[in-house]
Design an enzyme around this catalytic site. Structure first.
Site, PDB file in Angstrom:
ATOM      1  N   LYS A  23      44.617  12.417  40.094  1.00 54.10           N
ATOM      2  CA  LYS A  23      45.474  13.508  39.624  1.00 54.10           C
ATOM      3  C   LYS A  23      46.511  12.974  38.652  1.00 54.10           C
ATOM      4  CE  LYS A  23      48.398  17.374  40.930  1.00 54.10           C
ATOM      5  NZ  LYS A  23      48.202  18.314  39.848  1.00 54.10           N
TER       6      LYS A  23
ATOM      7  N   VAL B  80      63.601  16.024  43.877  1.00 50.69           N
ATOM      8  CA  VAL B  80      64.371  17.036  44.611  1.00 50.69           C
ATOM      9  C   VAL B  80      63.991  16.917  46.088  1.00 50.69           C
ATOM     10  CG1 VAL B  80      64.763  19.501  44.948  1.00 50.69           C
ATOM     11  CG2 VAL B  80      64.554  18.559  42.633  1.00 50.69           C
TER      12      VAL B  80
ATOM     13  N   CYS C 284      43.234  16.605  32.233  1.00 51.84           N
ATOM     14  CA  CYS C 284      41.897  17.039  31.813  1.00 51.84           C
ATOM     15  C   CYS C 284      41.245  16.031  30.874  1.00 51.84           C
ATOM     16  CB  CYS C 284      41.978  18.394  31.122  1.00 51.84           C
ATOM     17  SG  CYS C 284      43.209  18.424  29.840  1.00 51.84           S
TER      18      CYS C 284
ATOM     19  N   TYR D  57      32.220  27.792  40.909  1.00 48.23           N
ATOM     20  CA  TYR D  57      32.338  28.377  39.570  1.00 48.23           C
ATOM     21  C   TYR D  57      31.028  28.976  39.043  1.00 48.23           C
ATOM     22  CZ  TYR D  57      36.185  25.074  39.982  1.00 48.23           C
ATOM     23  OH  TYR D  57      37.274  24.372  40.430  1.00 48.23           O
TER      24      TYR D  57
ATOM     25  N   HIS E  82      52.908  20.841  33.015  1.00 44.44           N
ATOM     26  CA  HIS E  82      52.606  21.951  32.104  1.00 44.44           C
ATOM     27  C   HIS E  82      53.407  23.225  32.383  1.00 44.44           C
ATOM     28  CE1 HIS E  82      49.585  19.147  31.066  1.00 44.44           C
ATOM     29  NE2 HIS E  82      48.956  19.285  32.215  1.00 44.44           N
ATOM     30  N   ALA E  83      53.500  23.627  33.653  1.00 49.24           N
ATOM     31  CA  ALA E  83      54.163  24.895  33.962  1.00 49.24           C
ATOM     32  C   ALA E  83      55.673  24.796  33.715  1.00 49.24           C
ATOM     33  CB  ALA E  83      53.882  25.280  35.414  1.00 49.24           C
TER      34      ALA E  83
HETATM   35  C1  FAD Z   1      41.553  15.072  36.628  1.00 52.07           C
HETATM   36  C2  FAD Z   1      41.988  16.489  36.357  1.00 52.07           C
HETATM   37  C3  FAD Z   1      41.390  17.215  35.352  1.00 52.07           C
HETATM   38  C4  FAD Z   1      41.790  18.531  35.102  1.00 52.07           C
HETATM   39  N1  FAD Z   1      41.186  19.222  34.085  1.00 52.07           N
HETATM   40  C5  FAD Z   1      41.591  20.480  33.797  1.00 52.07           C
HETATM   41  C6  FAD Z   1      41.013  21.199  32.702  1.00 52.07           C
HETATM   42  O1  FAD Z   1      40.132  20.693  32.000  1.00 52.07           O
HETATM   43  N2  FAD Z   1      41.454  22.447  32.463  1.00 52.07           N
HETATM   44  C7  FAD Z   1      42.433  23.033  33.220  1.00 52.07           C
HETATM   45  O2  FAD Z   1      42.831  24.180  32.935  1.00 52.07           O
HETATM   46  N3  FAD Z   1      42.991  22.384  34.280  1.00 52.07           N
HETATM   47  C8  FAD Z   1      42.592  21.123  34.568  1.00 52.07           C
HETATM   48  N4  FAD Z   1      43.155  20.456  35.629  1.00 52.07           N
HETATM   49  C9  FAD Z   1      44.147  21.136  36.467  1.00 52.07           C
HETATM   50  C10 FAD Z   1      45.539  21.034  35.824  1.00 52.07           C
HETATM   51  O3  FAD Z   1      45.843  19.679  35.550  1.00 52.07           O
HETATM   52  C11 FAD Z   1      46.589  21.617  36.748  1.00 52.07           C
HETATM   53  O4  FAD Z   1      46.251  22.960  37.004  1.00 52.07           O
HETATM   54  C12 FAD Z   1      47.954  21.549  36.067  1.00 52.07           C
HETATM   55  O5  FAD Z   1      48.361  20.200  35.972  1.00 52.07           O
HETATM   56  C13 FAD Z   1      49.010  22.326  36.816  1.00 52.07           C
HETATM   57  O6  FAD Z   1      50.229  22.152  36.171  1.00 52.07           O
HETATM   58  P1  FAD Z   1      51.603  22.315  36.949  1.00 52.07           P
HETATM   59  O7  FAD Z   1      52.680  21.995  35.968  1.00 52.07           O
HETATM   60  O8  FAD Z   1      51.652  23.616  37.652  1.00 52.07           O
HETATM   61  O9  FAD Z   1      51.555  21.240  38.131  1.00 52.07           O
HETATM   62  P2  FAD Z   1      51.381  19.668  38.167  1.00 52.07           P
HETATM   63  O10 FAD Z   1      50.590  19.179  37.019  1.00 52.07           O
HETATM   64  O11 FAD Z   1      50.924  19.337  39.536  1.00 52.07           O
HETATM   65  O12 FAD Z   1      52.885  19.141  37.956  1.00 52.07           O
HETATM   66  C14 FAD Z   1      53.884  19.312  38.907  1.00 52.07           C
HETATM   67  C15 FAD Z   1      55.038  18.386  38.572  1.00 52.07           C
HETATM   68  O13 FAD Z   1      56.083  18.575  39.530  1.00 52.07           O
HETATM   69  C16 FAD Z   1      56.642  17.314  39.866  1.00 52.07           C
HETATM   70  N5  FAD Z   1      57.264  17.443  41.190  1.00 52.07           N
HETATM   71  C17 FAD Z   1      56.669  17.871  42.339  1.00 52.07           C
HETATM   72  N6  FAD Z   1      57.553  17.865  43.353  1.00 52.07           N
HETATM   73  C18 FAD Z   1      58.734  17.432  42.844  1.00 52.07           C
HETATM   74  C19 FAD Z   1      60.027  17.202  43.417  1.00 52.07           C
HETATM   75  N7  FAD Z   1      60.272  17.435  44.714  1.00 52.07           N
HETATM   76  N8  FAD Z   1      61.006  16.730  42.604  1.00 52.07           N
HETATM   77  C20 FAD Z   1      60.761  16.486  41.276  1.00 52.07           C
HETATM   78  N9  FAD Z   1      59.551  16.687  40.691  1.00 52.07           N
HETATM   79  C21 FAD Z   1      58.558  17.156  41.469  1.00 52.07           C
HETATM   80  C22 FAD Z   1      55.424  16.379  39.848  1.00 52.07           C
HETATM   81  O14 FAD Z   1      55.808  15.032  39.701  1.00 52.07           O
HETATM   82  C23 FAD Z   1      54.631  16.906  38.653  1.00 52.07           C
HETATM   83  O15 FAD Z   1      54.980  16.267  37.452  1.00 52.07           O
HETATM   84  C24 FAD Z   1      42.799  19.133  35.887  1.00 52.07           C
HETATM   85  C25 FAD Z   1      43.404  18.388  36.903  1.00 52.07           C
HETATM   86  C26 FAD Z   1      43.012  17.089  37.137  1.00 52.07           C
HETATM   87  C27 FAD Z   1      43.710  16.297  38.200  1.00 52.07           C
HETATM   88  N1  NAD Z   2      37.306  21.560  33.433  1.00 50.22           N
HETATM   89  C1  NAD Z   2      38.244  22.146  34.173  1.00 50.22           C
HETATM   90  O1  NAD Z   2      38.611  23.296  33.965  1.00 50.22           O
HETATM   91  C2  NAD Z   2      38.846  21.377  35.316  1.00 50.22           C
HETATM   92  C3  NAD Z   2      38.649  19.997  35.421  1.00 50.22           C
HETATM   93  C4  NAD Z   2      39.197  19.324  36.513  1.00 50.22           C
HETATM   94  C5  NAD Z   2      39.947  20.020  37.450  1.00 50.22           C
HETATM   95  N2  NAD Z   2      40.141  21.345  37.311  1.00 50.22           N
HETATM   96  C6  NAD Z   2      40.886  22.103  38.333  1.00 50.22           C
HETATM   97  O2  NAD Z   2      41.636  21.236  39.187  1.00 50.22           O
HETATM   98  C7  NAD Z   2      41.547  21.694  40.544  1.00 50.22           C
HETATM   99  C8  NAD Z   2      41.080  20.574  41.450  1.00 50.22           C
HETATM  100  O3  NAD Z   2      39.759  20.148  41.069  1.00 50.22           O
HETATM  101  P1  NAD Z   2      38.758  19.583  42.170  1.00 50.22           P
HETATM  102  O4  NAD Z   2      37.548  19.100  41.473  1.00 50.22           O
HETATM  103  O5  NAD Z   2      39.512  18.666  43.084  1.00 50.22           O
HETATM  104  O6  NAD Z   2      38.446  20.877  43.048  1.00 50.22           O
HETATM  105  P2  NAD Z   2      37.176  21.896  43.032  1.00 50.22           P
HETATM  106  O7  NAD Z   2      37.635  23.034  43.845  1.00 50.22           O
HETATM  107  O8  NAD Z   2      36.698  22.126  41.644  1.00 50.22           O
HETATM  108  O9  NAD Z   2      36.022  21.101  43.792  1.00 50.22           O
HETATM  109  C9  NAD Z   2      36.150  20.591  45.082  1.00 50.22           C
HETATM  110  C10 NAD Z   2      34.750  20.279  45.605  1.00 50.22           C
HETATM  111  O10 NAD Z   2      34.878  19.557  46.826  1.00 50.22           O
HETATM  112  C11 NAD Z   2      33.937  20.056  47.770  1.00 50.22           C
HETATM  113  N3  NAD Z   2      34.471  19.749  49.101  1.00 50.22           N
HETATM  114  C12 NAD Z   2      35.478  20.360  49.770  1.00 50.22           C
HETATM  115  N4  NAD Z   2      35.715  19.732  50.945  1.00 50.22           N
HETATM  116  C13 NAD Z   2      34.842  18.695  51.007  1.00 50.22           C
HETATM  117  C14 NAD Z   2      34.612  17.655  51.938  1.00 50.22           C
HETATM  118  N5  NAD Z   2      35.348  17.536  53.038  1.00 50.22           N
HETATM  119  N6  NAD Z   2      33.631  16.752  51.674  1.00 50.22           N
HETATM  120  C15 NAD Z   2      32.882  16.843  50.548  1.00 50.22           C
HETATM  121  N7  NAD Z   2      33.077  17.792  49.617  1.00 50.22           N
HETATM  122  C16 NAD Z   2      34.047  18.695  49.835  1.00 50.22           C
HETATM  123  C17 NAD Z   2      33.808  21.536  47.445  1.00 50.22           C
HETATM  124  O11 NAD Z   2      32.567  22.058  47.896  1.00 50.22           O
HETATM  125  C18 NAD Z   2      33.911  21.520  45.910  1.00 50.22           C
HETATM  126  O12 NAD Z   2      32.641  21.384  45.299  1.00 50.22           O
HETATM  127  C19 NAD Z   2      40.616  22.891  40.552  1.00 50.22           C
HETATM  128  O13 NAD Z   2      41.384  24.067  40.563  1.00 50.22           O
HETATM  129  C20 NAD Z   2      39.866  22.766  39.251  1.00 50.22           C
HETATM  130  O14 NAD Z   2      39.470  24.020  38.726  1.00 50.22           O
HETATM  131  C21 NAD Z   2      39.600  22.047  36.271  1.00 50.22           C
END
Ligand code: FAD
Ligand code: NAD
Length: 443
Positions: A131, A79, A42, A187, A11-12
């Site tokens: 992830k 990289v 997500c 949160y 995304h970034a």
């Molecule tokens: C299950 C899940 C649910 C989520 N739900 C939400 C949500 O509902 N709302 C929300 O706001 N956020 C959510 N998040 C968090 C959100 O996905 C992340 O904040 C977001 O993906 C960050 O985007 P980014 O581009 O910074 O990094 P990333 O998504 O981590 O992407 C980084 C990219 O860099 C690439 N990269 C890394 N190192 C190298 C290298 N050395 N060479 C080449 N490529 C490289 C990776 O392959 C990757 O594609 C969720 C995350 C997960 C895992």
């Molecule tokens: N709906 C959304 O906006 C959404 C959905 C998914 C992910 N995300 C983002 O992605 C990122 C990662 O999400 P996440 O769920 O991995 O992190 P999180 O920070 O939301 O939750 C991590 C949880 O793990 C617990 N924890 C930490 N260490 C532990 C341990 N050793 N044993 C047991 N529990 C432990 C913490 O108390 C916390 O409740 C966060 O920044 C989150 O906001 C956002």
């Protein structure tokens, strides 16, 4: 012509590339180690839990879109290191071919990596993170197997709670663990998480809070987890205990934040003026805190990417900062929050007060009505709003939290909010709606 190399195209990185490519006279090289682009993780829980039919809609763009705009796209290329003095990026393709790209400007968009619980047995099979797209696919396939019955989710944060729901929807026995004593502790305050925990338990999810995993046991695959309080038979473990910034490429060159994220200013510029950092690998400016912090969210990734891109093409724009607004919807129970809760404010040394309301959205005489619960958190001295949490079991209350996000960004006080002009129409609202009422009741 300015040449920008972008490392990481989720995304970034994609947002930065789009912002740059919308201007002429720009050369852009995008380097990504994965094959796919733009995976909306997500949506994984929705797909794996079969609330949506297909994973296809979770990709919103592809390499061809960027090639059509003039970018050179290198996928399946990692990289390995960066020569910051000579301004050259060194990478290797999946076939082992070494490639180099020089740059004028560099964008680090390398995201975050899931944190692994450092306990014995973590290398066993059937222990996964959630992830990458590939991890989602793997979990989805595992859920197909009848012999995968007991799923342990470690971490009751956003990913953990969403994946627990998904596993339950696929008919599994789900055990949800957290080190702390409730779900979503970063949160929401207990006033909200108590409801969510009741909701999870009522849907058959076994809650194991305040229970740290000490060991994963098994011969080849995981078979048991051992905690401080018990031993549990498990067939699959999903680790979701948070992310840390992926700073591998520049941690020895750039200034870092306490958790290792690249420290950036409000132009997304790092301590090296030709290097920008965006998304989960970088810090953000928090308006609630009035300072720098780390919040990993896709919404932040998109905005920070755009800010970096605009600055690279010469439009000097500043990030307005973020509130870390977020939301979750589990078995129809909706919760949204922005800024700080009372508990999280204390961790950041903010002295706060709060005002609560439980109400209906419309006047009582309306046949169809919605419940709403709101807490507004404000700084004790300045009275500026620093957070809000809301929930409803019947209606989408997300639009109201956006207003609180703006209020925090603009430093609106709780007293100003009391007299805010909220319109009245019985179909939508009471004469004084719940936001006014809560603000007017503030101490
Ligand atoms: C299950 C899940 C649910 C989520 N739900 C939400 C949500 O509902 N709302 C929300 O706001 N956020 C959510 N998040 C968090 C959100 O996905 C992340 O904040 C977001 O993906 C960050 O985007 P980014 O581009 O910074 O990094 P990333 O998504 O981590 O992407 C980084 C990219 O860099 C690439 N990269 C890394 N190192 C190298 C290298 N050395 N060479 C080449 N490529 C490289 C990776 O392959 C990757 O594609 C969720 C995350 C997960 C895992
Ligand atoms: N709906 C959304 O906006 C959404 C959905 C998914 C992910 N995300 C983002 O992605 C990122 C990662 O999400 P996440 O769920 O991995 O992190 P999180 O920070 O939301 O939750 C991590 C949880 O793990 C617990 N924890 C930490 N260490 C532990 C341990 N050793 N044993 C047991 N529990 C432990 C913490 O108390 C916390 O409740 C966060 O920044 C989150 O906001 C956002």
């Amino acid at each position: 012509m300015t040449k920008t190399v972008i490392i990481g195209t989720n995304h970034a990185g994609l947002a930065a590339a789009n912002a740059i490519l919308d201007h002429s006279g720009q050369e852009v090289v995008m380097i990504e180690r994965n094959e796919n682009f733009s995976y909306l993780s997500c949506g994984t829980a929705l797909w794996v839990g079969r609330q949506i039919e297909s994973v296809d809609g979770l990709f919103y763009t592809n390499r061809e879109d960027f090639e059509a705009k003039g970018a050179k796209v290198r996928t399946k290329t990692t990289v390995e290191n960066i020569d910051f003095e000579g301004k050259v990026v060194h990478a290797v393709t999946q076939q082992g071919e070494k490639v180099e790209e020089s740059y004028d400007k560099l964008v680090l968009a390398t995201g975050s990596v899931p944190i692994s619980p450092k306990v014995p047995g973590r290398e066993l099979k059937n222990i996964t993170f959630m992830k990458k797209y590939e991890e989602g696919q793997n979990i989805d396939q595992m859920f197909e197997h009848e012999e995968i019955k007991n799923i342990a989710v470690i971490g009751a944060g956003y990913i953990g709670v969403e994946m627990a729901e998904a596993a339950k929807r696929r008919g599994k026995n789900v055990l949800l663990f957290d080190a702390l004593d409730r779900c979503l502790p970063s949160y929401y305050d207990p006033w909200f998480t108590d409801d969510m925990d009741k909701n999870l338990a009522e849907h058959g999810i076994e809650l194991h809070y305040g229970e740290l995993v000490k060991e994963y046991k098994g011969t080849d695959k995981v078979e048991q987890i051992i905690t401080e309080k018990g031993e549990y038979e498990v067939d699959l473990v999903i680790n979701a205990i948070g992310f840390s910034p992926n700073n591998q490429l520049a941690k020895d060159h750039l200034e870092l934040f306490a958790n290792g994220a690249y420290l950036v200013d409000r132009h997304q510029q790092t301590s090296d003026p030709d290097v920008y950092a965006v998304g989960d690998c970088a810090t953000v400016y928090s308006n609630a805190l009035q300072g720098t912090t780390y919040i990993a969210l896709a919404s932040n990734a998109l905005r920070t990417g755009r800010v970096a891109g605009e600055n690279i093409v010469g439009n000097s724009i500043e990030s307005p900062g973020v509130q870390g607004s977020n939301g979750i919807s589990i078995f129809g129970h909706h919760m949204v929050s922005t800024g700080y809760s009372v508990e999280s404010a204390a961790k950041f040394d903010l002295d706060v007060k709060y005002t609560d309301i439980e109400d209906t959205q419309k006047p009582e005489f309306m046949k169809e009505n919605d419940d709403v619960k709101l807490r507004i958190v404000y700084e004790a001295n300045s009275r500026r709003i620093v957070g809000a949490q809301m929930s409803s079991t019947t209606s989408d209350i997300s639009m109201a939290i956006h207003m609180f996000s703006l209020a925090i960004e603009r430093q609106v006080t709780i007293d100003e909010l009391g007299m805010l002009d909220t319109f009245f129409l019985p179909h939508f609202n009471q004469p004084y709606n719940y936001i006014n009422k809560a603000a007017l009741a503030a101490e």
